[in-house]
Design a protein around this motif. Structure first.
Motif, short mmCIF file in Angstrom:
data_model
loop_
_atom_site.label_atom_id
_atom_site.label_comp_id
_atom_site.label_asym_id
_atom_site.label_seq_id
_atom_site.Cartn_x
_atom_site.Cartn_y
_atom_site.Cartn_z
N TYR A 226 2.54 14.68 3.04
CA TYR A 226 2.65 15.63 1.93
C TYR A 226 3.61 15.09 0.87
O TYR A 226 4.61 14.44 1.18
CB TYR A 226 3.10 17.02 2.42
N ARG A 227 3.29 15.35 -0.37
CA ARG A 227 4.18 15.00 -1.50
C ARG A 227 5.07 16.20 -1.77
O ARG A 227 4.59 17.33 -1.73
CB ARG A 227 3.34 14.68 -2.75
N PRO A 228 6.35 15.99 -1.98
CA PRO A 228 7.24 17.11 -2.29
C PRO A 228 6.95 17.68 -3.69
O PRO A 228 6.31 17.03 -4.51
CB PRO A 228 8.63 16.51 -2.20
N PRO A 229 7.44 18.91 -3.95
CA PRO A 229 7.17 19.54 -5.25
C PRO A 229 7.72 18.72 -6.42
O PRO A 229 8.76 18.07 -6.32
CB PRO A 229 7.90 20.89 -5.15
N GLN A 230 6.98 18.75 -7.52
CA GLN A 230 7.33 18.04 -8.75
C GLN A 230 7.72 19.08 -9.81
O GLN A 230 7.38 20.26 -9.66
CB GLN A 230 6.11 17.24 -9.22
N PRO A 231 8.42 18.66 -10.88
CA PRO A 231 8.87 19.65 -11.89
C PRO A 231 7.70 20.38 -12.55
O PRO A 231 6.72 19.74 -12.99
CB PRO A 231 9.62 18.78 -12.91
N GLU B 84 0.87 -1.20 0.00
CA GLU B 84 0.00 0.00 0.00
C GLU B 84 0.90 1.24 0.00
O GLU B 84 1.88 1.32 0.73
CB GLU B 84 -0.89 -0.04 1.25
N TRP B 85 0.56 2.22 -0.82
CA TRP B 85 1.37 3.44 -0.91
C TRP B 85 1.25 4.26 0.37
O TRP B 85 0.31 4.11 1.16
CB TRP B 85 0.94 4.29 -2.11
N THR C 168 -1.90 12.56 -4.58
CA THR C 168 -1.73 11.21 -4.04
C THR C 168 -2.02 10.24 -5.16
O THR C 168 -2.72 10.59 -6.13
CB THR C 168 -2.73 10.91 -2.89
N PRO C 169 -1.51 9.02 -5.06
CA PRO C 169 -1.87 8.03 -6.07
C PRO C 169 -3.39 7.96 -6.22
O PRO C 169 -4.11 8.16 -5.24
CB PRO C 169 -1.32 6.72 -5.48
N PRO C 170 -3.89 7.75 -7.43
CA PRO C 170 -3.14 7.42 -8.66
C PRO C 170 -2.56 8.60 -9.41
O PRO C 170 -2.06 8.43 -10.51
CB PRO C 170 -4.20 6.70 -9.50
N CYS C 171 -2.58 9.82 -8.80
CA CYS C 171 -1.91 11.00 -9.39
C CYS C 171 -2.47 11.36 -10.76
O CYS C 171 -1.71 11.81 -11.63
CB CYS C 171 -0.40 10.79 -9.44
N ASN C 172 -3.76 11.16 -10.96
CA ASN C 172 -4.41 11.53 -12.23
C ASN C 172 -4.12 12.98 -12.58
O ASN C 172 -4.20 13.86 -11.72
CB ASN C 172 -5.94 11.41 -12.11
#
Ligand SMILES: NS(=O)(=O)c1cccc(NC(=O)NCCCCO)c1
Ligand SMILES: [Zn+2]
Length: 260
Positions: A244-249, A1-2, A200-204
């Protein structure tokens, strides 16, 4: 599980959820110098109308708390949302193990202590939240940063007061108080907006993000209560200390700002 630990966290999500490696992922670092100031001529005013509701269901998802707030009478429209009307579905938030971190979006590299997400879906074009989440203009999420201060936030306190009843993953309860989502919004309504994804997953890649510039204030005690939620359903206690998810490009995406 993520989750958010080294073995199941953001760095490995793309293995299980291919969209997590896409080109329009969220969150992002908001570099204020590149935000194109959108003279409101191009972008209509963002307007919202919410109902006050009592007995909203709050649940422990194992990744945090989530308030289910399907509001057929709510409307979010204008701004970057074109001609479509978006309806409130749920709200939740993200936090860190200390108040030095916790937000998902960052501003010129600076993280806030947490971030509230008010999640809406496009009812003009789609028939359900699940369907909307499969389209690039399906969702609109309002992000509001948390700053730690001395005044406790009364609306957040209504959430905090229920957390002892949903300590474990899968538990839910009804919030007895009347909740008005408008009270979660800052007084200054300037925001940044860009095209992104679920964090969060699934990150649509289905979210039009609207991140308010001005934070709202919560207390350290309120954040401490968030961190007492358990990620597990049983006795084993693994606290949700960060989600929290860190910043993405940002890549070549436009980042627009609107000073309402
Ligand atoms: N964090 S967010 O981008 O605002 C957001 C908004 C709406 C849904 C989601 N993510 C999901 O629903 N993920 C599906 C599984 C989640 C289980 O807790 C994230
Ligand atoms: Zn979120």
């Amino acid at each position: 599980e993520w989750g958010y630990s080294p073995t199941n966290g953001p760095d490995v999500w793309a293995r299980l959820f291919p969209q997590a490696g896409g080109a329009r992922q969220s969150p992002v670092d908001i570099c204020t110098s590149i935000a194109s100031s959108d003279s409101n001529l191009e972008m209509k005013k963002l307007t919202f109308a919410y109902e006050s509701q009592s007995d909203l269901r709050i649940l422990n998802t194992g990744h945090g708390w989530k308030v289910e707030a399907p509001q057929s009478g709510s409307r979010l429209e204008g701004g970057p949302l074109g001609e479509d009307i978006y309806q409130l579905e749920q709200f939740h938030c993200h936090w860190g193990e200390t108040s030095a971190e916790g937000s998902e979006h960052t501003v010129d590299g600076r993280a806030y202590a947490g971030e509230l997400h008010l999640v809406h879906w496009n009812t003009t074009k789609y028939q359900s939240f699940a369907e909307a989440a499969q389209h690039p203009d399906g969702l609109a999420v309002l992000g509001v940063f948390f700053d730690v201060g001395n005044e406790s936030n009364d609306e957040i306190e209504k959430i905090v007061s229920t957390l002892s009843e949903i300590k474990f993953k899968g538990q839910f309860t009804d919030i007895p108080d009347v909740i008005d989502p408008t009270t979660f919004l800052p007084s200054g309504l300037g925001y940044w907006t860009y095209l992104g994804s679920l964090t969060t997953p699934p990150c649509n890649e289905c979210v039009i993000w609207i991140v308010y510039k001005e934070p709202i204030t919560v207390t350290e005690e309120q954040l401490v209560q968030f961190r007492c939620l358990s990620a597990c359903s049983g006795e084993a206690e693994e606290f949700i200390v960060k989600n929290y998810r860190p910043p993405q490009p940002l890549g070549n995406r436009a980042l627009r700002e609107c000073n309402a």
